[in-house]
Design an enzyme around this catalytic site. Structure first.
Site, PDB file in Angstrom:
ATOM      1  N   CYS A   1       0.884  -1.169   0.000  1.00 53.00           N
ATOM      2  CA  CYS A   1       0.000   0.000   0.000  1.00 53.00           C
ATOM      3  C   CYS A   1       0.909   1.202   0.000  1.00 53.00           C
ATOM      4  O   CYS A   1       1.516   1.529   1.018  1.00 53.00           O
ATOM      5  CB  CYS A   1      -0.912   0.025   1.227  1.00 53.00           C
ATOM      6  SG  CYS A   1      -1.807   1.593   1.385  1.00 53.00           S
TER       7      CYS A   1
ATOM      8  N   CYS B   1      -0.444   4.305   2.409  1.00 54.31           N
ATOM      9  CA  CYS B   1      -0.431   4.248   3.876  1.00 54.31           C
ATOM     10  C   CYS B   1      -0.045   2.833   4.313  1.00 54.31           C
ATOM     11  O   CYS B   1       1.094   2.434   4.128  1.00 54.31           O
ATOM     12  CB  CYS B   1      -1.767   4.696   4.464  1.00 54.31           C
ATOM     13  SG  CYS B   1      -3.229   4.021   3.645  1.00 54.31           S
ATOM     14  N   SER B   2      -0.999   2.082   4.859  1.00 55.67           N
ATOM     15  CA  SER B   2      -0.652   0.733   5.310  1.00 55.67           C
ATOM     16  C   SER B   2      -1.852  -0.199   5.181  1.00 55.67           C
ATOM     17  O   SER B   2      -2.056  -1.070   6.012  1.00 55.67           O
ATOM     18  CB  SER B   2      -0.172   0.777   6.760  1.00 55.67           C
ATOM     19  OG  SER B   2      -1.185   1.350   7.571  1.00 55.67           O
ATOM     20  N   CYS B   3      -2.676  -0.024   4.141  1.00 56.22           N
ATOM     21  CA  CYS B   3      -3.831  -0.906   3.919  1.00 56.22           C
ATOM     22  C   CYS B   3      -3.340  -2.353   3.839  1.00 56.22           C
ATOM     23  O   CYS B   3      -2.358  -2.648   3.159  1.00 56.22           O
ATOM     24  CB  CYS B   3      -4.550  -0.525   2.633  1.00 56.22           C
ATOM     25  SG  CYS B   3      -5.235   1.144   2.699  1.00 56.22           S
TER      26      CYS B   3
END
Lengths: 97, 206
Positions: free
Chosen positions: B111, B114-116
């Site tokens: 991702c 961000c940090s999906c």
């Protein structure tokens, strides 16, 4: 945007708009201006650009997974020519290529 | 210091005394929600416990079933959430897409924004998944990143990166390793690691 949400079908050639608005945008910088092929239509979702500023009542917009050739995304790409990248792009960022 | 060693390990400093802006806001929000009886402290604790119980063992069960049962694999690739529910794995509202590795195709998930991450099946993402280094380079030079993880992709295999930029979440269905044919599902699941389901590694050999 409701009418535009089903604007593309799998296999359609599309291009990501080359634009640089300020605010919360979920079309990564590196893919703007690049051409790819629709992999699938994912359905309609709230527009993150509106939701990020607390506007929750706007019409939903279409979301697509678009497949790009890595050699198209990065002119100096050093992998194999068949390497690819799939990215989810909202309809308001796509135009027919 | 350990007995018999003369080196000291660095200590991570306690940061409890000086919470940052967002910690203060989160605490204030939690206190307000409790005070207004939106939920109870017990409900909050239970939800946190439930979230922490999620981990790669859930994803590994799904992968092991797909390895053992071709019809399940077909259903999993067609409709990830429904197939998980069949196994009693509740992934909530997660719109899961399962990416099948094949001899000619290796999948890798990142991702960049961000940090999906498919938390419902893998739990919390590892720190490196959230690092700028991984997020920047996984899309730019995935084969070099894979090699740094010790994973060499043969020249005849295409690498496909999946940037989770929006509403869908991705998990890699690795190829079943050679020699795993006779194993039951529990033994198969033990071969499936978190990193194999992100796509930075291959499953363990039996």
């Amino acid at each position: 945007m409701t009418g535009a949400s089903a604007a593309f079908a799998a296999g359609d050639a599309v291009r990501v708009r080359r634009a640089f608005p300020i605010g919360h945008v979920r079309a990564p910088f590196y893919i703007r201006g690049k051409a790819g092929t629709v992999e699938r239509y994912c359905g309609e979702f709230g527009n993150p650009e509106e939701r990020s500023v607390m506007q929750e009542d706007g019409p939903p917009i279409g979301l697509y997974r678009v497949r790009f050739r890595q050699a198209e995304v990065w002119p100096d790409y050093r992998g194999r020519p068949e390497d690819s990248i799939d990215i989810e792009i909202y309809a308001n960022w796509l135009e027919r290529a | 210091m350990h007995d018999g060693h003369d080196h000291a390990h660095p200590l991570r400093p306690d940061r409890d005394e000086h919470p940052g802006y967002y910690q203060v806001m989160a605490t204030a929000l939690r206190e307000l929600l409790l005070e207004k009886n939106v939920f109870t402290a017990e409900e909050l604790r239970r939800q946190m416990e439930k979230m922490d119980e999620r981990g790669p063992h859930l994803g590994a069960r799904v992968v092991a079933r797909a390895w053992a049962d071709a019809a399940f694999k077909t259903r999993l690739l067609a409709d990830g959430p429904a197939a998980c529910r069949e196994l009693g794995v509740d992934i909530g509202p997660t719109r899961l897409v399962v990416l099948e590795n094949r001899p000619e195709l290796h999948n890798l998930v990142v991702c960049t924004l961000c940090s999906c991450y498919p938390r419902a099946l893998l739990g919390l993402p590892p720190d490196w998944y959230k690092s700028v280094n991984y997020r920047r380079r996984a899309v730019r030079e995935p084969r070099a990143v894979l090699e740094e993880f010790g994973t060499r992709i043969p020249d005849g295999t295409a690498v496909r990166v999946h940037d989770s930029t929006a509403e869908l979440r991705y998990i890699v269905l690795p190829m079943r390793p050679a020699g795993a044919e006779g194993l039951d599902e529990a033994a198969l699941a033990a071969l499936v690691t978190r990193d194999a389901m992100i796509g930075v590694a291959l499953p363990k050999a039996p």
